[in-house]
Design a protein around this motif. Structure first.
Motif, mmCIF file in Angstrom:
data_model
loop_
_atom_site.group_PDB
_atom_site.id
_atom_site.type_symbol
_atom_site.label_atom_id
_atom_site.label_comp_id
_atom_site.label_asym_id
_atom_site.label_seq_id
_atom_site.Cartn_x
_atom_site.Cartn_y
_atom_site.Cartn_z
ATOM 1 N N SER A 68 0.826 -1.205 0.000
ATOM 2 C CA SER A 68 0.000 0.000 0.000
ATOM 3 C C SER A 68 0.860 1.255 0.000
ATOM 4 O O SER A 68 1.884 1.313 0.689
ATOM 5 C CB SER A 68 -0.910 0.008 1.232
ATOM 6 N N PRO A 69 0.413 2.283 -0.749
ATOM 7 C CA PRO A 69 1.121 3.567 -0.729
ATOM 8 C C PRO A 69 0.698 4.455 0.433
ATOM 9 O O PRO A 69 1.197 5.561 0.583
ATOM 10 C CB PRO A 69 0.714 4.199 -2.066
ATOM 11 N N GLY A 70 -0.254 3.991 1.249
ATOM 12 C CA GLY A 70 -0.706 4.807 2.387
ATOM 13 C C GLY A 70 -2.204 5.016 2.349
ATOM 14 O O GLY A 70 -2.945 4.254 1.735
ATOM 15 N N GLY A 74 -6.175 7.314 10.590
ATOM 16 C CA GLY A 74 -7.085 6.809 11.608
ATOM 17 C C GLY A 74 -7.503 5.377 11.326
ATOM 18 O O GLY A 74 -7.564 4.536 12.232
ATOM 19 N N GLU A 75 -7.777 5.062 10.060
ATOM 20 C CA GLU A 75 -8.143 3.692 9.683
ATOM 21 C C GLU A 75 -6.943 2.763 9.832
ATOM 22 O O GLU A 75 -7.093 1.592 10.192
ATOM 23 C CB GLU A 75 -8.663 3.650 8.249
ATOM 24 N N ALA A 76 -5.736 3.278 9.555
ATOM 25 C CA ALA A 76 -4.537 2.458 9.693
ATOM 26 C C ALA A 76 -4.348 1.997 11.138
ATOM 27 O O ALA A 76 -4.047 0.829 11.394
ATOM 28 C CB ALA A 76 -3.312 3.246 9.228
ATOM 29 N N GLU A 120 3.948 2.037 2.733
ATOM 30 C CA GLU A 120 4.385 3.403 2.964
ATOM 31 C C GLU A 120 3.336 4.192 3.740
ATOM 32 O O GLU A 120 2.146 3.880 3.712
ATOM 33 C CB GLU A 120 4.661 4.104 1.625
ATOM 34 N N SER A 121 3.821 5.229 4.428
ATOM 35 C CA SER A 121 2.941 6.188 5.077
ATOM 36 C C SER A 121 2.028 5.490 6.081
ATOM 37 O O SER A 121 2.494 4.790 6.967
ATOM 38 C CB SER A 121 2.157 6.937 3.983
ATOM 39 N N ALA A 122 0.705 5.622 5.946
ATOM 40 C CA ALA A 122 -0.227 5.018 6.896
ATOM 41 C C ALA A 122 -0.070 3.505 6.964
ATOM 42 O O ALA A 122 -0.284 2.892 8.014
ATOM 43 C CB ALA A 122 -1.664 5.380 6.513
ATOM 44 N N GLN A 145 5.975 12.466 7.399
ATOM 45 C CA GLN A 145 4.964 13.251 8.086
ATOM 46 C C GLN A 145 3.614 13.054 7.400
ATOM 47 O O GLN A 145 3.536 12.798 6.196
ATOM 48 C CB GLN A 145 5.313 14.741 8.054
ATOM 49 N N PHE A 146 2.548 13.203 8.166
ATOM 50 C CA PHE A 146 1.209 13.129 7.608
ATOM 51 C C PHE A 146 0.625 14.523 7.476
ATOM 52 O O PHE A 146 1.098 15.474 8.105
ATOM 53 C CB PHE A 146 0.310 12.254 8.494
#
Length: 350
Positions: A68-70, A74-76, A120-122, A145-146
C-alpha cells in the motif's frame, strides 16, 4: 475533542484509488502456506471489510501481507489494532507479476507467493500491528509526516497527534524513536527504513533461538537455548536442550504448541550443514505432561561432535500433519554456542 477526532480520521498521504483488494490465498493445502493480501489504499471501512472476511467466510493462515502507498491514518491505526487483537503476523508483499483471473484478481499457486512490495505512510502503522513482523531486503517500508488536505496543523493539535502515534507504537512494541525518522521527512518525502534500523527499532520480529546457556545438573551440564519468537501451529518447539547421560548424547525439545501423544514415535530429523544425519527410527521418544510435550532424540557421539562443530544444524521429529507435522529446532550456532554444546556432551549428567 470531536474536531480532533475528525481531523485525525482524514489525515492522509495519497489521493484515493480504486477499492483496496483483500484476498485470502493459499499456495498449497497447508495452513502455513496461506495468507491474506491487503493491496491498495488504506481507506475508511477497510477494518470492517477484513473483519467481515474473517467472521463470515473464515481465513486460512496467520500472516497478512500489505502492499500500500498509504491512506487514512485513523483507519490504519484501527486496522493495526484489529490485526493485533486477532493474533495475525504482518509482512510486506504484493501481486506484481502474479497471474490473474479474468476478474483481475491474482492467482497464487505453488511457489508463486507475494512478490516484493511496499508499505508506505499510513500502511507502516498497519504493519506495526502484527504480532510478528517480517521485512525482506527486497521490500520497502516507508515513513513520513502526515497531512490533512486543505488544513494547517496547529501546534496543540500536532502535539496531541504526535502523542497518539507514539502511544500506538509503544502499544505495538515498537521503539518510538522511529517516530523521529518519520518526523524528519515532509509530507512529500519518504524515509525508507533499512533492515538494521528495522531490527534496532523493533519494527521486525527476531525469530529463531537465542544464545545457548549452561545449566549444571547433578555432576554434569545441560546446554539449552530458548526460542525468541512465539511458537506457532506446525512450528511448536520453543526450547532445545542437549546433554549426555552415561556417555550417550541426547537432544531434548520442548513443545508448547502440539497435538502429540506418547504413542506417536515420529521419524527422526537431523541435519548438520545441510547434510542429513541418519538416526534409527527408535531414536525418538515422547513424554506429554499436560499442555507440554517433550521429545527426546538419541544421537551418536560422532554426530554430537559434528553438531557442535557445524555452521548450522536442525534436529527434531516428523509426524503427520493432524498432530502437528514436524517438531524441529534449528540454529546457526556462534563460537560460544559450540563451546557450550561441546561442554554439555563432555560433562555427562550422571
Amino acid at each position: 475533542m470531536r474536531a480532533l477526532l475528525v481531523f485525525f480520521a482524514v489525515l492522509t498521504a495519497r489521493p484515493a484509488l480504486a477499492e483496496t483488494l483483500i484476498q485470502n490465498a493459499c499456495l498449497g493445502n497447508a495452513y502455513e502456506s496461506c495468507f491474506v493480501l491487503i493491496e491498495g489504499q488504506i481507506e475508511p471501512g477497510l477494518t470492517d471489510r477484513l473483519r467481515s472476511l474473517i467472521e463470515t467466510e473464515g481465513v486460512d493462515g496467520g500472516v497478512i501481507y500489505l502492499n500500500s502507498p498509504g491512506g487514512t491514518l485513523g483507519e490504519a491505526l484501527r486496522l493495526g489494532r484489529y490485526i493485533r487483537e486477532q493474533g495475525y503476523d504482518t509482512a510486506i508483499g504484493g501481486s506484481d507479476g502474479i497471474p490473474r483471473h479474468t476478474d483481475g484478481k491474482p492467482i497464487f499457486l505453488g511457489s508463486e507467493g507475494p512478490s516484493p512490495g511496499r508499505c508506505e505512510s499510513a500502511c507502516a502503522y498497519v504493519f506495526m500491528g502484527g504480532v510478528r513482523r517480517f521485512l525482506s531486503e527486497r521490500d520497502k517500508l516507508g515513513l513520513h509526516q502526515f497531512f490533512a488536505p486543505g488544513q494547517q496543523i496547529g501546534g496543540e493539535v500536532a502535539q496531541k497527534f504526535s502523542g497518539d502515534l507514539v502511544a500506538y507504537m509503544v502499544e505495538m512494541g515498537v521503539d518510538a524513536r522511529i517516530f523521529t525518522l518519520a518526523s524528519a521527512q515532509d509530507s512529500t518525502g519518504m524515509y525508507y527504513v533499512t533492515q538494521p534500523q528495522a531490527e534496532e527499532y523493533d519494527l521486525v520480529t527476531r525469530v529463531g533461538y537465542d544464545a545457548f546457556f549452561l545449566e549444571p545438573y547433578k555432576d554434569g551440564l545441560i546446554a539449552a537455548s530458548k526460542r525468541i519468537d512465539p511458537p506457532q501451529p506446525y512450528d511448536g518447539v520453543d526450547q532445545m536442550s542437549f546433554y549426555c547421560r552415561a556417555g550417550q548424547p541426547y537432544a531434548l525439545l520442548h513443545a508448547s504448541v502440539h497435538a502429540l501423544s506418547p504413542e506417536e514415535r515420529g521419524s527422526p530429523i537431523f541435519w548438520t550443514d545441510n547434510i542429513e544425519q541418519k538416526l534409527p527410527e527408535d531414536a525418538v521418544s515422547v513424554r506429554v505432561d499436560g499442555d507440554d510435550a517433550y521429545l527426546t532424540i538419541r544421537i551418536s557421539p560422532p554426530q554430537a561432535q559434528a553438531m557442535a562443530a557445524a555452521g548450522t544444524f536442525a534436529i527434531g521429529a516428523g509426524y503427520g500433519r493432524v498432530i502437528g507435522g514436524n517438531y524441529v529446532a534449528a540454529k546457526k550456532p556462534t563460537p560460544l554456542d559450540r563451546r557450550m554444546l561441546d561442554a554439555a556432551f563432555r560433562f555427562c549428567i550422571d
